[in-house]
Design a protein around this motif. Structure first.
Motif, PDB file in Angstrom:
ATOM      1  N   GLU A  38       0.846  -1.199   0.000  1.00 24.50           N
ATOM      2  CA  GLU A  38       0.000   0.000   0.000  1.00 24.50           C
ATOM      3  C   GLU A  38       0.876   1.241   0.000  1.00 24.50           C
ATOM      4  OE1 GLU A  38      -3.571   0.369   0.370  1.00 24.50           O
ATOM      5  OE2 GLU A  38      -3.488  -1.690  -0.358  1.00 24.50           O
ATOM      6  N   PRO A  39       0.477   2.295  -0.711  1.00 26.53           N
ATOM      7  CA  PRO A  39       1.259   3.537  -0.637  1.00 26.53           C
ATOM      8  C   PRO A  39       1.060   4.210   0.714  1.00 26.53           C
ATOM      9  CG  PRO A  39      -0.688   3.826  -2.019  1.00 26.53           C
ATOM     10  CD  PRO A  39      -0.641   2.379  -1.645  1.00 26.53           C
ATOM     11  N   VAL A  40       2.046   4.984   1.118  1.00 28.32           N
ATOM     12  CA  VAL A  40       1.902   5.805   2.314  1.00 28.32           C
ATOM     13  C   VAL A  40       1.276   7.130   1.886  1.00 28.32           C
ATOM     14  CG1 VAL A  40       3.817   4.727   3.541  1.00 28.32           C
ATOM     15  CG2 VAL A  40       4.251   6.723   2.088  1.00 28.32           C
ATOM     16  N   VAL A  41       0.772   7.878   2.847  1.00 26.85           N
ATOM     17  CA  VAL A  41       0.126   9.163   2.561  1.00 26.85           C
ATOM     18  C   VAL A  41       1.099  10.286   2.923  1.00 26.85           C
ATOM     19  CG1 VAL A  41      -1.827  10.668   3.100  1.00 26.85           C
ATOM     20  CG2 VAL A  41      -2.154   8.191   2.998  1.00 26.85           C
ATOM     21  N   PRO A  42       1.738  10.891   1.930  1.00 24.83           N
ATOM     22  CA  PRO A  42       2.689  11.959   2.238  1.00 24.83           C
ATOM     23  C   PRO A  42       2.007  13.311   2.424  1.00 24.83           C
ATOM     24  CG  PRO A  42       2.764  11.494  -0.099  1.00 24.83           C
ATOM     25  CD  PRO A  42       1.778  10.527   0.511  1.00 24.83           C
ATOM     26  N   PHE A  43       0.863  13.514   1.771  1.00 19.21           N
ATOM     27  CA  PHE A  43       0.097  14.754   1.874  1.00 19.21           C
ATOM     28  C   PHE A  43      -1.381  14.408   1.770  1.00 19.21           C
ATOM     29  CE2 PHE A  43       4.216  16.159   0.417  1.00 19.21           C
ATOM     30  CZ  PHE A  43       4.453  17.275   1.212  1.00 19.21           C
ATOM     31  N   LYS A  44      -2.214  15.271   2.323  1.00 18.04           N
ATOM     32  CA  LYS A  44      -3.651  15.025   2.258  1.00 18.04           C
ATOM     33  C   LYS A  44      -4.359  16.004   1.339  1.00 18.04           C
ATOM     34  CE  LYS A  44      -3.754  12.764   6.739  1.00 18.04           C
ATOM     35  NZ  LYS A  44      -4.372  12.666   8.054  1.00 18.04           N
ATOM     36  N   LYS A  45      -3.553  16.629   0.502  1.00 20.40           N
ATOM     37  CA  LYS A  45      -4.111  17.558  -0.487  1.00 20.40           C
ATOM     38  C   LYS A  45      -3.365  17.373  -1.798  1.00 20.40           C
ATOM     39  CE  LYS A  45      -5.879  21.015   2.620  1.00 20.40           C
ATOM     40  NZ  LYS A  45      -5.920  22.413   3.030  1.00 20.40           N
ATOM     41  N   PRO A  46      -4.002  17.802  -2.897  1.00 20.70           N
ATOM     42  CA  PRO A  46      -3.330  17.681  -4.193  1.00 20.70           C
ATOM     43  C   PRO A  46      -2.312  18.804  -4.406  1.00 20.70           C
ATOM     44  CG  PRO A  46      -5.511  18.612  -4.474  1.00 20.70           C
ATOM     45  CD  PRO A  46      -5.391  18.272  -3.020  1.00 20.70           C
ATOM     46  N   PHE A  47      -1.478  18.622  -5.405  1.00 20.41           N
ATOM     47  CA  PHE A  47      -0.475  19.621  -5.793  1.00 20.41           C
ATOM     48  C   PHE A  47      -0.928  20.294  -7.080  1.00 20.41           C
ATOM     49  CE2 PHE A  47       1.803  16.590  -3.259  1.00 20.41           C
ATOM     50  CZ  PHE A  47       2.760  17.336  -2.572  1.00 20.41           C
ATOM     51  N   THR A 112     -10.517  11.906  -3.624  1.00 19.63           N
ATOM     52  CA  THR A 112     -10.433  10.815  -2.650  1.00 19.63           C
ATOM     53  C   THR A 112      -9.805  11.280  -1.339  1.00 19.63           C
ATOM     54  OG1 THR A 112     -10.265   9.189  -4.434  1.00 19.63           O
ATOM     55  CG2 THR A 112      -9.495   8.480  -2.284  1.00 19.63           C
ATOM     56  N   HIS A 113      -8.972  12.314  -1.411  1.00 17.59           N
ATOM     57  CA  HIS A 113      -8.309  12.798  -0.190  1.00 17.59           C
ATOM     58  C   HIS A 113      -9.304  13.332   0.834  1.00 17.59           C
ATOM     59  CE1 HIS A 113      -8.645  16.453  -2.693  1.00 17.59           C
ATOM     60  NE2 HIS A 113      -8.763  17.071  -1.539  1.00 17.59           N
ATOM     61  N   LYS A 114     -10.545  13.530   0.442  1.00 17.04           N
ATOM     62  CA  LYS A 114     -11.570  14.015   1.370  1.00 17.04           C
ATOM     63  C   LYS A 114     -12.253  12.862   2.104  1.00 17.04           C
ATOM     64  CE  LYS A 114     -12.476  17.960  -1.604  1.00 17.04           C
ATOM     65  NZ  LYS A 114     -13.370  18.483  -2.647  1.00 17.04           N
ATOM     66  N   GLN A 115     -11.944  11.637   1.719  1.00 20.48           N
ATOM     67  CA  GLN A 115     -12.581  10.489   2.356  1.00 20.48           C
ATOM     68  C   GLN A 115     -11.948  10.218   3.722  1.00 20.48           C
ATOM     69  OE1 GLN A 115     -13.045   7.028  -0.084  1.00 20.48           O
ATOM     70  NE2 GLN A 115     -13.776   8.202  -1.853  1.00 20.48           N
ATOM     71  N   ALA A 116     -12.737   9.603   4.595  1.00 20.69           N
ATOM     72  CA  ALA A 116     -12.331   9.402   5.989  1.00 20.69           C
ATOM     73  C   ALA A 116     -11.029   8.623   6.118  1.00 20.69           C
ATOM     74  CB  ALA A 116     -13.450   8.683   6.738  1.00 20.69           C
ATOM     75  N   PHE A 117     -10.821   7.622   5.272  1.00 27.52           N
ATOM     76  CA  PHE A 117      -9.620   6.799   5.446  1.00 27.52           C
ATOM     77  C   PHE A 117      -8.349   7.591   5.160  1.00 27.52           C
ATOM     78  CE2 PHE A 117      -7.807   5.626   1.307  1.00 27.52           C
ATOM     79  CZ  PHE A 117      -8.822   6.009   0.419  1.00 27.52           C
ATOM     80  N   VAL A 118      -8.441   8.608   4.308  1.00 26.84           N
ATOM     81  CA  VAL A 118      -7.273   9.462   4.057  1.00 26.84           C
ATOM     82  C   VAL A 118      -7.169  10.520   5.156  1.00 26.84           C
ATOM     83  CG1 VAL A 118      -6.186  11.103   2.476  1.00 26.84           C
ATOM     84  CG2 VAL A 118      -7.312   9.069   1.573  1.00 26.84           C
ATOM     85  N   LEU A 119      -8.285  11.112   5.513  1.00 26.01           N
ATOM     86  CA  LEU A 119      -8.268  12.146   6.552  1.00 26.01           C
ATOM     87  C   LEU A 119      -7.740  11.602   7.882  1.00 26.01           C
ATOM     88  CD1 LEU A 119     -11.661  13.919   5.784  1.00 26.01           C
ATOM     89  CD2 LEU A 119      -9.349  14.757   5.277  1.00 26.01           C
ATOM     90  N   SER A 120      -8.025  10.344   8.170  1.00 27.77           N
ATOM     91  CA  SER A 120      -7.582   9.771   9.447  1.00 27.77           C
ATOM     92  C   SER A 120      -6.214   9.086   9.344  1.00 27.77           C
ATOM     93  CB  SER A 120      -8.613   8.762   9.955  1.00 27.77           C
ATOM     94  OG  SER A 120      -8.713   7.680   9.040  1.00 27.77           O
ATOM     95  N   ALA A 121      -5.663   9.027   8.155  1.00 22.84           N
ATOM     96  CA  ALA A 121      -4.362   8.362   7.975  1.00 22.84           C
ATOM     97  C   ALA A 121      -3.236   9.180   8.610  1.00 22.84           C
ATOM     98  CB  ALA A 121      -4.083   8.169   6.488  1.00 22.84           C
ATOM     99  N   THR A 122      -2.219   8.487   9.049  1.00 23.06           N
ATOM    100  CA  THR A 122      -1.034   9.145   9.585  1.00 23.06           C
ATOM    101  C   THR A 122      -0.167   9.595   8.420  1.00 23.06           C
ATOM    102  OG1 THR A 122      -1.075   7.685  11.498  1.00 23.06           O
ATOM    103  CG2 THR A 122       0.988   8.843  11.070  1.00 23.06           C
ATOM    104  N   LEU A 123       0.239  10.856   8.459  1.00 23.54           N
ATOM    105  CA  LEU A 123       1.112  11.348   7.395  1.00 23.54           C
ATOM    106  C   LEU A 123       2.466  10.667   7.468  1.00 23.54           C
ATOM    107  CD1 LEU A 123       0.496  15.192   7.191  1.00 23.54           C
ATOM    108  CD2 LEU A 123      -0.052  13.465   5.489  1.00 23.54           C
ATOM    109  N   HIS A 124       2.982  10.320   6.309  1.00 22.69           N
ATOM    110  CA  HIS A 124       4.290   9.674   6.259  1.00 22.69           C
ATOM    111  C   HIS A 124       5.392  10.686   6.524  1.00 22.69           C
ATOM    112  CE1 HIS A 124       7.508   7.045   5.086  1.00 22.69           C
ATOM    113  NE2 HIS A 124       7.935   7.931   4.219  1.00 22.69           N
ATOM    114  N   LYS A 125       6.282  10.338   7.408  1.00 25.63           N
ATOM    115  CA  LYS A 125       7.435  11.203   7.703  1.00 25.63           C
ATOM    116  C   LYS A 125       8.693  10.479   7.229  1.00 25.63           C
ATOM    117  CE  LYS A 125       5.469  14.223  10.833  1.00 25.63           C
ATOM    118  NZ  LYS A 125       4.370  14.717  10.079  1.00 25.63           N
TER     119      LYS A 125
END
Ligand code: FES
Length: 129
Positions: A38-47, A112-125
């Motif tokens: 699975e990919p990690v979530v580096p940002f919760k918004k688009p570029f 998709t970044h507005k969906q709960a699973f992304v909003l609640s995901a831990t940002l990748h550091k």
């Protein structure tokens, strides 16, 4: 040459090849997965990115790149099985490229970044710098 001996040898050879195979299948308890990581979530918004028509881009699909939203090769060591999405826009355009890595229309943001699973995901550091 005796044809009977050849036939017996042939059957014996087939049996020795089959037996280890059958034993290996019967004794296998390891479950293998063909799913990529699975990919990690580096940002919760688009570029917001200005793309140049005809230029080749590599959008990071694993989330490990330090050059978001583009690939820096980090998938080779941190997300084997995931590859960047390479694309060439037909013309110059300003677009929104996905930053959460879960768009259903990559490399573009589809909300998709507005969906709960992304909003609640831990940002990748990044652990190394
Ligand atoms: S940033 Fe990934 S869908 Fe919008």
């Amino acid at each position: 040459m005796n044809p009977l001996v050849t036939r017996i040898d042939f059957k014996w050879t087939r049996l020795t090849l089959r037996q280890p195979w059958r034993t290996a299948i019967a004794g296998t308890k390891v479950q293998l997965s063909t799913l990529p990581p699975e990919p990690v979530v580096p940002f919760k918004k688009p570029f917001k990115v200005e793309l140049i028509g005809g230029k080749r881009y590599s959008w990071c699909a694993c989330g490990h790149s330090k050059n978001q939203p583009f690939c820096d090769g980090a998938h080779k060591t941190k997300a084997q099985g995931l590859s960047p999405l390479r694309f060439v826009p037909e013309k110059d355009a300003t677009v929104w490229l996905c930053g959460c890595k879960y768009s259903n229309n990559p490399p573009y943001c589809d909300g998709t970044h507005k969906q709960a699973f992304v909003l609640s995901a831990t940002l990748h550091k990044h652990k190394d710098s």
